[in-house]
Design a protein around this motif. Sequence first.
Motif, PDB file in Angstrom:
ATOM      1  N   UNK A   8       0.834  -1.202   0.000  1.00 55.66           N
ATOM      2  CA  UNK A   8       0.000   0.000   0.000  1.00 55.66           C
ATOM      3  C   UNK A   8       0.872   1.257   0.000  1.00 55.66           C
ATOM      4  N   UNK A   9       1.999   1.211   0.713  1.00 55.61           N
ATOM      5  CA  UNK A   9       2.945   2.335   0.682  1.00 55.61           C
ATOM      6  C   UNK A   9       3.431   2.572  -0.752  1.00 55.61           C
ATOM      7  N   UNK A  10       3.849   1.490  -1.428  1.00 54.03           N
ATOM      8  CA  UNK A  10       4.349   1.624  -2.798  1.00 54.03           C
ATOM      9  C   UNK A  10       3.252   2.117  -3.743  1.00 54.03           C
ATOM     10  N   UNK A  11       2.034   1.647  -3.527  1.00 53.59           N
ATOM     11  CA  UNK A  11       0.916   2.128  -4.336  1.00 53.59           C
ATOM     12  C   UNK A  11       0.717   3.627  -4.124  1.00 53.59           C
ATOM     13  N   UNK A  12       0.849   4.080  -2.880  1.00 52.70           N
ATOM     14  CA  UNK A  12       0.672   5.494  -2.570  1.00 52.70           C
ATOM     15  C   UNK A  12       1.745   6.328  -3.270  1.00 52.70           C
ATOM     16  N   UNK A  13       2.972   5.849  -3.268  1.00 52.49           N
ATOM     17  CA  UNK A  13       4.037   6.544  -3.997  1.00 52.49           C
ATOM     18  C   UNK A  13       3.704   6.588  -5.486  1.00 52.49           C
ATOM     19  N   UNK A  14       3.191   5.486  -6.013  1.00 54.64           N
ATOM     20  CA  UNK A  14       2.888   5.400  -7.440  1.00 54.64           C
ATOM     21  C   UNK A  14       1.828   6.415  -7.857  1.00 54.64           C
ATOM     22  N   UNK A  15       0.792   6.615  -7.032  1.00 54.89           N
ATOM     23  CA  UNK A  15      -0.261   7.560  -7.437  1.00 54.89           C
ATOM     24  C   UNK A  15       0.218   9.007  -7.344  1.00 54.89           C
ATOM     25  N   UNK A  16       1.355   9.229  -6.695  1.00 59.88           N
ATOM     26  CA  UNK A  16       1.981  10.553  -6.691  1.00 59.88           C
ATOM     27  C   UNK A  16       2.991  10.690  -7.831  1.00 59.88           C
ATOM     28  N   UNK A  17       3.383   9.588  -8.444  1.00 61.49           N
ATOM     29  CA  UNK A  17       4.430   9.618  -9.471  1.00 61.49           C
ATOM     30  C   UNK A  17       3.875   9.620 -10.881  1.00 61.49           C
ATOM     31  N   UNK A  18       2.718   9.016 -11.080  1.00 58.73           N
ATOM     32  CA  UNK A  18       2.141   8.889 -12.421  1.00 58.73           C
ATOM     33  C   UNK A  18       1.040   9.935 -12.581  1.00 58.73           C
ATOM     34  N   UNK A  19       1.204  10.865 -13.516  1.00 49.03           N
ATOM     35  CA  UNK A  19       0.241  11.974 -13.643  1.00 49.03           C
ATOM     36  C   UNK A  19      -1.215  11.537 -13.744  1.00 49.03           C
ATOM     37  N   UNK A  20      -1.504  10.483 -14.506  1.00 48.96           N
ATOM     38  CA  UNK A  20      -2.887  10.030 -14.651  1.00 48.96           C
ATOM     39  C   UNK A  20      -3.463   9.595 -13.308  1.00 48.96           C
ATOM     40  N   UNK A  61      -4.397  20.580 -15.423  1.00 52.54           N
ATOM     41  CA  UNK A  61      -3.364  19.634 -15.847  1.00 52.54           C
ATOM     42  C   UNK A  61      -3.036  18.686 -14.705  1.00 52.54           C
ATOM     43  N   UNK A  62      -2.142  17.736 -14.960  1.00 55.87           N
ATOM     44  CA  UNK A  62      -1.901  16.679 -13.960  1.00 55.87           C
ATOM     45  C   UNK A  62      -0.453  16.581 -13.525  1.00 55.87           C
ATOM     46  N   UNK A  63       0.341  17.611 -13.780  1.00 58.22           N
ATOM     47  CA  UNK A  63       1.779  17.485 -13.517  1.00 58.22           C
ATOM     48  C   UNK A  63       2.255  18.224 -12.276  1.00 58.22           C
ATOM     49  N   UNK A  64       1.406  19.011 -11.659  1.00 56.59           N
ATOM     50  CA  UNK A  64       1.873  19.935 -10.635  1.00 56.59           C
ATOM     51  C   UNK A  64       2.594  19.324  -9.457  1.00 56.59           C
ATOM     52  N   UNK A  65       2.038  18.284  -8.862  1.00 57.14           N
ATOM     53  CA  UNK A  65       2.615  17.746  -7.630  1.00 57.14           C
ATOM     54  C   UNK A  65       3.270  16.386  -7.823  1.00 57.14           C
ATOM     55  N   UNK A  66       3.350  15.905  -9.044  1.00 62.42           N
ATOM     56  CA  UNK A  66       3.868  14.564  -9.253  1.00 62.42           C
ATOM     57  C   UNK A  66       5.359  14.488  -8.938  1.00 62.42           C
ATOM     58  N   UNK A  67       5.769  13.339  -8.422  1.00 64.16           N
ATOM     59  CA  UNK A  67       7.143  13.145  -7.962  1.00 64.16           C
ATOM     60  C   UNK A  67       8.142  13.239  -9.115  1.00 64.16           C
ATOM     61  N   UNK A  68       7.729  12.824 -10.312  1.00 65.58           N
ATOM     62  CA  UNK A  68       8.687  12.668 -11.407  1.00 65.58           C
ATOM     63  C   UNK A  68       9.088  13.971 -12.089  1.00 65.58           C
TER      64      UNK A  68
END
Length: 287
Positions: free
Chosen positions: A105-117, A270-277
């Motif tokens: 679940x931690x990794x999933x949480x990181x993923x939803x912050x990393x992938x713009x969609x 847009x979807x890029x503002x807070x993403x980790x990448x």
Amino acid sequence: MDWNNFILENEVPIRLGFFFGILLLVALWEILTPRRLLSQPKILRWSHNLGLTFLNSLLLRLLFPAAAVGVAVFAGQQGWGLFNYYHLPLALSAIVSVILLDGIIYLQHVMVHAIPLLWRLHRVHHADLDFDVTTGARFHPLEIIFSMLIKFAAILLLGPPVLAVVIFEILLNATSMFNHGNLRLPVKVDRVLRLFVVTPDMHRVHHSIEDDETNSNFGFNLPWWDRLFGTYKAQPDAGHEGMTIGIDRFRDPTKVERLPGMLLLPFSGNSTGYTINRRNWNKRPKA
């Protein structure tokens, strides 16, 4: 007694009992010792946040009647998953399963912050202008479905005992409501408690308007993953009373604190503002 059948027959009342019991407990605690003054009327936020929660619960029940517990039973019947290949004592396999599921679940949480969609969906959770117990259950239906599919895949891979899945689901709900609570804990208590569980002060940092703080403290239940993977931030730079909650460009209460606005939020801007990448993080980024 056949524990699998007992759990399957009673899973819904067990989970609902814990959900409403912990919701009431944390809500009363917030009234007695609030950490911050709320900026929005509580009755408005609660009605819409909980309305979204009940909508999600109904949707999941319609789409996945057996839920995660049913998948665990199926995996056991088919002999699929790590713990169905390597048999351990029930207590040990349950403990290890809960820890591993929490790590996923931690990794999933990181993923939803990393992938713009995926961030488009997850920002419904972050767009809440206040931070209290109902924030912990405020997620877009599409993210809830995605999260459930990730959970199904993890259960099929691990083959955890049914009891472990029930314990994990209850813990995830309980700790999410606790660590999103508008609760004032003594500093010394918080310092010790966050060694074992994510506390409200620890997770509140994650809901800061500042992107470097939003992209920290991803844990929901166990706090160890953030320290292990370098995503831990002890305190917000502006302090807990001075920090701003939410997302920079989504500040209109008529949109972010109303159920129709929450449902439409992933399709706005847009979807890029807070993403980790992103290569660079800026203060007060565009959402």
